[in-house]
Write a protein that holds these residues in place. Structure first.
Motif, PDB file in Angstrom:
ATOM      1  N   LEU A 247       0.836  -1.204   0.000  1.00  0.00           N
ATOM      2  CA  LEU A 247       0.000   0.000   0.000  1.00  0.00           C
ATOM      3  C   LEU A 247       0.873   1.257   0.000  1.00  0.00           C
ATOM      4  N   LEU A 248       1.916   1.214   0.821  1.00  0.00           N
ATOM      5  CA  LEU A 248       2.829   2.349   0.933  1.00  0.00           C
ATOM      6  C   LEU A 248       3.501   2.659  -0.404  1.00  0.00           C
ATOM      7  N   ILE A 249       3.956   1.622  -1.064  1.00  0.00           N
ATOM      8  CA  ILE A 249       4.642   1.801  -2.340  1.00  0.00           C
ATOM      9  C   ILE A 249       3.676   2.353  -3.390  1.00  0.00           C
ATOM     10  N   GLY A 250       2.444   1.832  -3.362  1.00  0.00           N
ATOM     11  CA  GLY A 250       1.455   2.326  -4.320  1.00  0.00           C
ATOM     12  C   GLY A 250       1.212   3.816  -4.158  1.00  0.00           C
ATOM     13  N   VAL A 251       1.061   4.238  -2.921  1.00  0.00           N
ATOM     14  CA  VAL A 251       0.806   5.658  -2.656  1.00  0.00           C
ATOM     15  C   VAL A 251       2.029   6.495  -3.042  1.00  0.00           C
ATOM     16  N   THR A 252       3.202   6.009  -2.677  1.00  0.00           N
ATOM     17  CA  THR A 252       4.428   6.729  -3.019  1.00  0.00           C
ATOM     18  C   THR A 252       4.555   6.914  -4.519  1.00  0.00           C
ATOM     19  N   GLU A 253       4.314   5.838  -5.234  1.00  0.00           N
ATOM     20  CA  GLU A 253       4.446   5.913  -6.685  1.00  0.00           C
ATOM     21  C   GLU A 253       3.483   6.948  -7.265  1.00  0.00           C
ATOM     22  N   SER A 254       2.265   6.907  -6.756  1.00  0.00           N
ATOM     23  CA  SER A 254       1.251   7.812  -7.278  1.00  0.00           C
ATOM     24  C   SER A 254       1.593   9.272  -6.962  1.00  0.00           C
TER      25      SER A 254
END
Ligand SMILES: Nc1ncnc2c1ncn2[C@@H]1O[C@H](COP(=O)(O)OP(=O)(O)OP(=O)(O)O)[C@@H](O)[C@H]1O
Ligand SMILES: [Mg+2]
Lengths: 290, 238
Positions: A247-254
């Motif tokens: 979840l963290l990586i997804g948000v960071t990427e976005s």
């Protein structure tokens, strides 16, 4: 630019993608945690799942309905792969396993190139561009479904690992194989089950991704790099680590995509990857499979 | 009256990577017996246990359990038949809770009786009952040994092999351990007991074997073995 009106939808979009990353990473971390294998074939198996769902769609099967086929199919593929190829070829040596999974991924990818060509393909669904108003933002329907379904599947997986005899045996074998065999646990079967379940996660991820993504023989690379980052960030073999890390990586990427431009979104992921290795090499969550 | 033969090992040859450790061992355990297997470090006692339990495939010879040839059978099959080993070094699942360890004791066998066996085991080991949610790796050495035995009992063994159950226990706990073994025996369990505590295990057992360099050099009634001059010299220093 840092207005919450823009940031919040971006963060929510990131969360939806992150949930799929988490699903892919959960599979990877399960296989690593039990078999101590770094499964280089993970991305290629996701690609197999995507093509499976893609061709099912050609025959008129909706991708979400295809879950019912692709999850068992990829489970079976993973089980057989571990039972008949990886387990047999490895003889308990780590370098061997590394090469075998790498070899398997090269074979699978080249078969895909041969049969499906290198073209990227997409499917059309009636709901592909449907948007849902969740109050604070408009989110595309496939993304919302991906988020909900991924979290639900993660919960089911957690229940399986935490509350069933199979899950207990999986965790037991991860740490104490001889003790497990003396309790009558078939260790090779548990290995294959773990690999199968880890691969089944990819079958689910594939069906959830297909309505909002594309398919190509190389698509696995996109996800496997992210999944490795998630697993390292969350702590190798950690269940909650893979979930939260995803979840963290997804948000960071976005958010990075929003701030730095779409094409640079992934830079944030690799900065996190490097920072984790530098400052917290055991990951955010140390515990394994618990 | 002929007692029922539970375990019958005939001419067992076994070892590692082609090098034999056991050079033809004959040993049997009848129903209701405690049989003790004695021998110095490296004699091959654990090798014998692990070949009987199906962790390794013997080179030669045969193992029968309740009349069935189980030579080279899988450990899953052997456990399913009721031949259960509590190994040297305990080999509990350190990352699982006490309760989960016990649950897995009935993974292959007696799963339907899990709840009642759990009650029985916690009655035998109240300390485990108090620690059901503790992670097993954080138990003390003595508690871990109790857990290993409790886990073995969860499978309702027909024959229980105990490999050095008193290893690393304080003298008081060793006493408790022998009292427990006596209790299990009184309840009807047959045991093959591998021990370093020669005197105590011979007091407990009906029969005994002495293994040296992979061969049985002495065997007989426990009371006779106790008096044997060679055994007394080798193991008791008298
Ligand atoms: N996994 C293994 N691989 C190779 N050799 C082994 C293995 N296990 C034991 N051995 C060797 O086999 C011989 C017998 O060992 P074993 O463990 O059976 O002895 P033991 O009688 O149980 O001794 P102890 O009282 O110290 O437990 C020893 O020389 C040991 O080094
Ligand atoms: Mg030993």
């Amino acid at each position: 630019m840092l207005d919450p009106v823009i940031l919040l939808p971006a963060a929510i979009n990131g969360l939806t993608m992150g949930a799929v990353y988490a699903l892919v990473a959960l599979g990877l971390t399960l296989i690593y945690g039990v078999l101590h294998i770094i499964n280089f074939a993970h991305g290629s198996l996701l690609m197999v799942g995507l093509y499976g769902a893609f061709f099912l769609h050609r025959f008129g099967v909706d991708p979400y309905l295809a879950l019912l086929v692709m999850v068992p199919a990829l489970f079976a593929l993973g089980y057989v792969l571990q039972w008949s190829v990886i387990g047999r070829a490895s003889h308990g040596s780590d370098q061997n396993v590394l090469l075998v999974t790498l070899g398997a991924s090269i074979v699978i990818e080249n078969l895909a190139l041969y049969f499906f060509s290198a073209d990227t393909q997409t499917i059309d669904t009636p709901y592909a561009i449907a948007m849902v108003d969740i109050g604070v933002a408009l989110v595309s329907l496939p993304r919302l479904i991906a988020l909900g379904a991924s979290l639900a599947l993660a919960a089911i997986l957690w229940l399986l690992i935490a509350r069933t005899d199979l899950g207990r045996a999986i965790r037991a074998v991860a740490k104490e194989r001889q003790g497990a065999r003396l309790m009558g646990i078939d260790v090779d079967h548990i290995f294959a089950m773990s690999f199968g379940i880890g691969t089944a996660c990819l079958g689910a991820a594939a069906c959830l991704l297909l309505p909002m993504f594309y398919v190509s023989p190389h698509i696995g690379h996109v996800f496997v790099l992210v999944a490795f980052t998630v697993v390292v960030l969350g702590g190798m073999g950690s269940f909650s680590g893979a979930l939260i890390g995803g979840l963290l990586i997804g948000v960071t990427e976005s958010l990075c995509g929003l701030l730095l431009g779409e094409s640079l979104g992934q830079i944030g992921i690799f900065l996190i990857f490097i920072a984790t290795l530098l400052f917290r090499p055991s990951g955010l969550f140390g515990s394994r499979l618990s | 009256m002929t007692a029922q033969r539970l375990l019958d090992i005939r001419g067992l040859r076994a070892g590692y990577d082609g090098v034999a450790v056991l050079h033809g061992v004959d040993l049997h355990v009848d129903a209701g017996e405690i049989v003790t297997l004695l021998g110095s470090n490296g004699a091959g006692k654990s090798t014998l246990n692990n070949n009987v339990s199906g962790l390794f495939r013997p080179y030669d010879g045969a193992v029968y359990f309740e009349g069935e040839d189980i030579t080279g059978a899988s450990s899953t099959h052997i456990v399913a038949r009721g031949l259960v080993q509590v190994p040297e070094g305990r080999r509990i699942f350190p990352n699982l809770t006490v309760r989960e360890n016990l649950d897995l004791g009935s993974y292959r066998r007696a799963r339907q009786h899990r709840a009642s066996n759990l009650e029985r085991v916690t009655a035998i080991f109240p300390r485990l009952g108090e620690r059901m949610t503790q992670i097993a790796g954080t138990l003390s050495g003595g508690e871990q040994q109790m857990l290993a035995i409790g886990r073995g009992l969860m499978a309702e063994p027909r024959l229980l092999i105990l490999d050095e159950p008193s290893l690393g226990l304080s003298p008081l706990l060793v006493e408790e351990m022998f009292a427990l073994i006596r209790r299990l025996h009184v309840e009807g369990l047959a045991l093959l007991l591998v021990e370093q505590n020669v005197v105590q295990s011979l007091e407990l057992a009906q029969r005994g074997y002495v293994l040296e360099n992979g061969r049985i050099v002495l065997s007989g009634q426990a009371t006779e073995l106790c008096e044997d001059p060679a055994l007394r010299r080798a193991y008791l220093g008298v």
